[in-house]
Design an enzyme around this catalytic site. Structure first.
Site, PDB file in Angstrom:
ATOM      1  N   HIS A  14       0.865  -1.171   0.000  1.00  0.00           N
ATOM      2  CA  HIS A  14       0.000   0.000   0.000  1.00  0.00           C
ATOM      3  C   HIS A  14       0.907   1.228   0.000  1.00  0.00           C
ATOM      4  O   HIS A  14       1.975   1.213   0.625  1.00  0.00           O
ATOM      5  CB  HIS A  14      -0.854  -0.012   1.272  1.00  0.00           C
ATOM      6  CG  HIS A  14      -2.147   0.749   1.183  1.00  0.00           C
ATOM      7  ND1 HIS A  14      -2.580   1.400   0.054  1.00  0.00           N
ATOM      8  CD2 HIS A  14      -3.123   0.946   2.106  1.00  0.00           C
ATOM      9  CE1 HIS A  14      -3.753   1.966   0.302  1.00  0.00           C
ATOM     10  NE2 HIS A  14      -4.113   1.708   1.533  1.00  0.00           N
ATOM     11  N   SER A  19     -33.681  -9.436 -19.774  1.00  0.00           N
ATOM     12  CA  SER A  19     -34.807  -9.149 -20.672  1.00  0.00           C
ATOM     13  C   SER A  19     -34.654  -7.782 -21.339  1.00  0.00           C
ATOM     14  O   SER A  19     -33.953  -6.902 -20.826  1.00  0.00           O
ATOM     15  CB  SER A  19     -36.108  -9.166 -19.869  1.00  0.00           C
ATOM     16  OG  SER A  19     -36.079  -8.108 -18.916  1.00  0.00           O
TER      17      SER A  19
HETATM   18  N1  LIG Z   1      -6.355  -6.897   3.728  1.00  0.00           N
HETATM   19  C1  LIG Z   1      -6.018  -7.016   2.452  1.00  0.00           C
HETATM   20  O1  LIG Z   1      -6.328  -8.003   1.800  1.00  0.00           O
HETATM   21  C2  LIG Z   1      -5.202  -5.953   1.774  1.00  0.00           C
HETATM   22  C3  LIG Z   1      -4.280  -5.222   2.484  1.00  0.00           C
HETATM   23  N2  LIG Z   1      -3.396  -4.411   1.821  1.00  0.00           N
HETATM   24  C4  LIG Z   1      -2.361  -3.737   2.569  1.00  0.00           C
HETATM   25  O2  LIG Z   1      -1.493  -4.726   3.109  1.00  0.00           O
HETATM   26  C5  LIG Z   1      -0.988  -4.298   4.364  1.00  0.00           C
HETATM   27  C6  LIG Z   1      -1.356  -5.329   5.423  1.00  0.00           C
HETATM   28  O3  LIG Z   1      -2.756  -5.279   5.579  1.00  0.00           O
HETATM   29  P1  LIG Z   1      -3.621  -6.436   6.279  1.00  0.00           P
HETATM   30  O4  LIG Z   1      -3.107  -7.763   5.864  1.00  0.00           O
HETATM   31  O5  LIG Z   1      -5.044  -6.104   6.026  1.00  0.00           O
HETATM   32  O6  LIG Z   1      -3.273  -6.171   7.810  1.00  0.00           O
HETATM   33  P2  LIG Z   1      -4.023  -6.669   9.112  1.00  0.00           P
HETATM   34  O7  LIG Z   1      -4.928  -5.613   9.606  1.00  0.00           O
HETATM   35  O8  LIG Z   1      -4.577  -8.015   8.866  1.00  0.00           O
HETATM   36  O9  LIG Z   1      -2.786  -6.734  10.129  1.00  0.00           O
HETATM   37  C7  LIG Z   1      -1.609  -7.490   9.838  1.00  0.00           C
HETATM   38  C8  LIG Z   1      -0.897  -7.899  11.087  1.00  0.00           C
HETATM   39  O10 LIG Z   1      -0.437  -6.748  11.776  1.00  0.00           O
HETATM   40  C9  LIG Z   1      -0.492  -7.029  13.146  1.00  0.00           C
HETATM   41  N3  LIG Z   1      -0.377  -5.754  13.881  1.00  0.00           N
HETATM   42  C10 LIG Z   1      -1.248  -4.730  13.917  1.00  0.00           C
HETATM   43  N4  LIG Z   1      -0.765  -3.738  14.694  1.00  0.00           N
HETATM   44  C11 LIG Z   1       0.453  -4.155  15.141  1.00  0.00           C
HETATM   45  C12 LIG Z   1       1.457  -3.587  15.969  1.00  0.00           C
HETATM   46  N5  LIG Z   1       1.294  -2.382  16.512  1.00  0.00           N
HETATM   47  N6  LIG Z   1       2.588  -4.310  16.215  1.00  0.00           N
HETATM   48  C13 LIG Z   1       2.758  -5.522  15.682  1.00  0.00           C
HETATM   49  N7  LIG Z   1       1.845  -6.123  14.900  1.00  0.00           N
HETATM   50  C14 LIG Z   1       0.705  -5.447  14.632  1.00  0.00           C
HETATM   51  C15 LIG Z   1      -1.812  -7.751  13.273  1.00  0.00           C
HETATM   52  O11 LIG Z   1      -1.860  -8.478  14.453  1.00  0.00           O
HETATM   53  C16 LIG Z   1      -1.779  -8.671  12.061  1.00  0.00           C
HETATM   54  O12 LIG Z   1      -1.144  -9.889  12.353  1.00  0.00           O
HETATM   55  C17 LIG Z   1      -1.591  -2.916   4.597  1.00  0.00           C
HETATM   56  O13 LIG Z   1      -0.686  -1.970   4.090  1.00  0.00           O
HETATM   57  C18 LIG Z   1      -2.855  -2.943   3.765  1.00  0.00           C
HETATM   58  O14 LIG Z   1      -3.311  -1.688   3.375  1.00  0.00           O
HETATM   59  C19 LIG Z   1      -3.389  -4.312   0.459  1.00  0.00           C
HETATM   60  C20 LIG Z   1      -4.312  -5.006  -0.297  1.00  0.00           C
HETATM   61  C21 LIG Z   1      -5.356  -5.775   0.326  1.00  0.00           C
HETATM   62 MG   LIG Z   2      -6.993  -0.897   0.695  1.00  0.00          MG
END
Ligand SMILES: NC(=O)C1=CN([C@@H]2O[C@H](COP(=O)(O)OP(=O)(O)OC[C@H]3O[C@@H](n4cnc5c(N)ncnc54)[C@H](O)[C@@H]3O)[C@@H](O)[C@H]2O)C=CC1
Ligand SMILES: [Mg+2]
Ligand SMILES: CC(=O)[C@](C)(O)C(=O)O
Ligand SMILES: [Mg+2]
Length: 347
Positions: free
Chosen positions: A124, A270
């Protein structure tokens, strides 16, 4: 790069044909890819990379649910699964896949592991683009690259297992080694992308925040809710209102749009439906255009980022989001949906 005509505009894209997996493996053969974070994108990208033959390790907080999930997915503590700092130290490519708010908290720690020549990878443009709000400013001697799959990490994994792929964008913010582009493209192919199109960090985040707040997630729920309410107010049953608002769209009509475009879906309905849809779509466009313009302006001004950082940085952010999701799930429309799903012939 292949030149493709997108509706009259020529764009250079990368396809799997001209950048095959073999080539990606060759480009990354000496790299240790450390996937930091195991939420939604983390598992999808890490598992796809592993299954495609890359050298991948996962970094995750110990004693967390997602650590256990990583173990259940086959990552081995001490071999391919480490705590975040250990993984970051070992990685030559660091895939920063914590939540965008979580990245801010971890940044001061993570940046200590960015030795010269490493690559810092994002999915991102958020952290880099809104640097005044995130404080994420990488050192000048590392590559800073992006591959953003255009869809959920869950779909990225499912489509990979089905032999398909999600399209992704890629971008180079900083090329310190002269290898930033080949690293980014190889990673894009490795995580299981369909084709890759080039963007920059700012365009990625502006379009992505608009899309998810707009037609992909926010707007679509708004439109569903409005139509459902109109039907219910006029005495239609929940079953009728849900089928006519959501079920028919997801089960019958959207697959036709995915297959061959909107006119093809229309053509398979349709002539009565076609007449009405062709008359009404412009009215809906005109009604929502100002909202989309307002949305884009809010994204560009950094207001959406500020809101997201503030709400997702509180200790109870997960509980609060879950409460709001519960409210949606428990609304009549989505409860009706649950009942309809159970009645599907293959349920
Ligand atoms: N969710 C998705 O499918 C998509 C996400 N993205 C991007 O990918 C990246 C990851 O997103 P997600 O997978 O949705 O993340 P998520 O919200 O699932 O979090 C990923 C991990 O970060 C950990 N985490 C959160 N705060 C933390 C902290 N303070 N210290 C340590 N660990 C922490 C969580 O426990 C989790 O294991 C972001 O930049 C998001 O914008 C991009 C495309 C789609
Ligand atoms: Mg997004
Ligand atoms: C799935 C995706 O690409 C989103 C909607 O932009 C996101 O999860 O941030
Ligand atoms: Mg997205």
């Amino acid at each position: 790069m292949a030149t493709i005509n997108f509706g009259g505009v020529l764009e250079e894209v990368v396809t799997r044909e001209e950048f095959p997996m073999e080539k990606a493996r060759e480009v990354l053969k000496n790299e240790v890819i450390a996937v930091i974070g195991y939420g939604v994108q983390g598992p999808g990208q890490a598992l796809n990379l592993k299954d495609n033959g890359f050298n991948v390790i996962v970094g995750q907080r110990k004693n967390s649910k997602t650590w256990d999930k990583a173990v259940a997915d086959g990552w081995v503590p001490g071999e391919t699964l480490f705590d975040i700092e250990e993984a970051a130290a070992k990685g030559t490519i660091i895939q920063f896949l914590l939540s965008d708010a979580g990245q801010i908290t971890l940044w001061p720690t993570l940046k200590q592991h960015l030795a010269p020549g490493k690559a810092l990878y994002f999915s991102h443009g958020f952290g880099i683009t809104y640097k005044e709000q995130t404080g994420i400013i990488p050192p000048a001697d590392v590559d800073v690259i992006l591959v953003a799959p255009k869809g959920s990490g869950t779909s990225l994994r499912r489509l990979f297992l089905a032999g398909q792929g999600l399209n992704s964008s890629f971008a180079i913010f900083q090329d310190a080694t002269g290898r930033a582009k080949e690293r980014a493209v190889a990673l894009g192919i490795g995580v299981g992308s369909g084709y890759l199109f080039e963007t920059d960090f700012k365009k990625e985040v502006f379009s992505d925040l608009t899309g998810e707040r707009g037609s992909l997630m926010g707007c679509i729920q708004g439109i569903f809710a409005a139509q459902y309410e109109t039907l219910r107010r006029n005495g239609h049953s929940p079953s009728e209102a849900f089928n006519e608002t959501v079920e028919e769209l997801t089960q019958s009509l959207m697959p036709l749009v995915a297959e061959n475009g909107m006119d093809w879906m229309y053509a398979n309905c349709s002539t009565t439906a076609q007449r009405g849809a062709l008359d009404w779509w412009k009215k809906f466009k005109d009604a929502t255009q100002p909202v989309f313009d307002e949305l884009y302006a809010s994204v560009a001004a950094g207001k959406e980022a500020a809101r997201s950082i503030a709400s997702n940085s509180t200790p109870d952010y997960r509980e609060k989001l879950n409460e709001e999701l519960k409210e949606l799930r428990e609304s009549e429309m989505w409860q009706a949906g649950a009942a309809v799903r159970k009645l599907r012939p293959n349920a």
